[in-house]
Motif scaffolding. Structure first.
Motif, short mmCIF file in Angstrom:
data_model
loop_
_atom_site.label_atom_id
_atom_site.label_comp_id
_atom_site.label_asym_id
_atom_site.label_seq_id
_atom_site.Cartn_x
_atom_site.Cartn_y
_atom_site.Cartn_z
N MET A 26 0.83 -1.22 0.00
CA MET A 26 0.00 0.00 0.00
C MET A 26 0.86 1.26 0.00
SD MET A 26 -2.91 -1.11 -0.40
CE MET A 26 -3.80 0.41 -0.28
N THR A 27 2.03 1.22 0.61
CA THR A 27 2.86 2.42 0.66
C THR A 27 3.81 2.52 -0.52
OG1 THR A 27 4.48 1.29 2.02
CG2 THR A 27 2.76 2.53 3.17
N THR A 28 4.11 1.41 -1.19
CA THR A 28 5.05 1.46 -2.30
C THR A 28 4.37 1.46 -3.66
OG1 THR A 28 5.26 -0.94 -2.29
CG2 THR A 28 6.86 0.30 -0.99
N ALA A 29 3.10 1.11 -3.74
CA ALA A 29 2.41 1.05 -5.03
C ALA A 29 2.04 2.46 -5.50
CB ALA A 29 1.14 0.20 -4.91
N SER A 30 2.09 2.65 -6.79
CA SER A 30 1.69 3.93 -7.37
C SER A 30 0.21 3.86 -7.69
CB SER A 30 2.49 4.20 -8.63
OG SER A 30 2.01 5.36 -9.26
N VAL A 31 -0.57 4.74 -7.12
CA VAL A 31 -2.01 4.74 -7.36
C VAL A 31 -2.40 5.77 -8.42
CG1 VAL A 31 -2.63 3.83 -5.12
CG2 VAL A 31 -2.36 6.28 -5.41
N ARG A 32 -1.48 6.62 -8.82
CA ARG A 32 -1.81 7.65 -9.80
C ARG A 32 -1.72 7.13 -11.23
NH1 ARG A 32 1.86 12.15 -6.96
NH2 ARG A 32 0.59 12.40 -5.11
N ALA A 33 -0.74 6.32 -11.53
CA ALA A 33 -0.54 5.83 -12.89
C ALA A 33 -0.55 4.31 -12.89
CB ALA A 33 0.78 6.35 -13.44
N PRO A 34 -1.66 3.68 -13.30
CA PRO A 34 -1.69 2.22 -13.33
C PRO A 34 -0.73 1.68 -14.40
CG PRO A 34 -3.70 3.11 -14.29
CD PRO A 34 -2.93 4.27 -13.73
N THR A 35 -0.24 0.47 -14.19
CA THR A 35 0.73 -0.11 -15.12
C THR A 35 0.05 -0.79 -16.30
OG1 THR A 35 0.75 -2.13 -13.82
CG2 THR A 35 2.41 -0.46 -13.29
N HIS A 36 -1.24 -1.02 -16.24
CA HIS A 36 -1.95 -1.68 -17.34
C HIS A 36 -3.17 -0.84 -17.72
CE1 HIS A 36 -4.92 -2.92 -14.36
NE2 HIS A 36 -3.92 -3.28 -13.60
N PRO A 37 -3.56 -0.89 -19.00
CA PRO A 37 -4.74 -0.10 -19.41
C PRO A 37 -6.03 -0.70 -18.86
CG PRO A 37 -3.96 -1.44 -21.23
CD PRO A 37 -2.97 -1.61 -20.12
N ARG A 38 -7.00 0.14 -18.69
CA ARG A 38 -8.30 -0.32 -18.20
C ARG A 38 -9.03 -1.00 -19.34
NH1 ARG A 38 -12.08 -1.42 -15.10
NH2 ARG A 38 -14.06 -0.34 -14.86
N LEU A 39 -9.42 -2.25 -19.17
CA LEU A 39 -10.13 -3.01 -20.18
C LEU A 39 -11.64 -2.93 -19.94
CD1 LEU A 39 -7.86 -6.16 -20.30
CD2 LEU A 39 -7.85 -4.21 -21.85
N PRO A 40 -12.41 -3.00 -21.00
CA PRO A 40 -13.87 -2.95 -20.82
C PRO A 40 -14.39 -4.23 -20.16
CG PRO A 40 -13.33 -3.33 -23.12
CD PRO A 40 -12.04 -3.05 -22.42
N ASP A 41 -15.56 -4.11 -19.51
CA ASP A 41 -16.15 -5.27 -18.85
C ASP A 41 -16.77 -6.25 -19.84
OD1 ASP A 41 -15.40 -4.27 -16.39
OD2 ASP A 41 -17.27 -3.13 -16.15
N SER A 42 -17.27 -5.77 -20.94
CA SER A 42 -17.89 -6.65 -21.94
C SER A 42 -17.38 -6.28 -23.33
CB SER A 42 -19.41 -6.55 -21.89
OG SER A 42 -19.80 -5.22 -22.22
N ILE A 43 -17.44 -7.26 -24.25
CA ILE A 43 -16.95 -7.06 -25.62
C ILE A 43 -18.09 -7.39 -26.58
CG2 ILE A 43 -15.28 -7.84 -27.35
CD1 ILE A 43 -13.40 -8.51 -25.08
N ASP A 44 -18.28 -6.52 -27.59
CA ASP A 44 -19.29 -6.77 -28.62
C ASP A 44 -18.67 -7.71 -29.66
OD1 ASP A 44 -21.40 -6.74 -30.32
OD2 ASP A 44 -21.15 -4.65 -30.95
#
Length: 77
Positions: free
Chosen positions: A47-65
């Protein structure tokens, strides 16, 4: 002449014994004392060493058409 050699050998042995006894009684080594310094490393807190401002992976959608997807191309064998 032989008596002087024997006397010198015994004098050297006596001197070595006296020095050994002095160092044994004093309890200290001849050279420097080496001290080990121990360092305890704790595991990092996520919790103290993780970066919460810039995630390391892109946000993926919950569903795919499925209609928007293209089929996989055929491979030549």
């Amino acid at each position: 002449m032989l008596g002087e050699v024997i006397a010198n050998v015994f004098a050297a042995l006596l001197l070595a014994c006296v020095l050994a006894i002095i160092f044994a009684v004093a309890g200290r080594p001849l050279g420097r004392e080496l001290e080990a310094k121990m360092v305890i490393l704790f595991p990092p807190d996520a919790m103290t060493t993780a970066s919460v401002r810039a995630p390391t992976h892109p946000r993926l959608p919950d569903s795919i058409d499925g209609g928007l997807l293209q089929s996989r191309p055929e491979q030549d064998r």
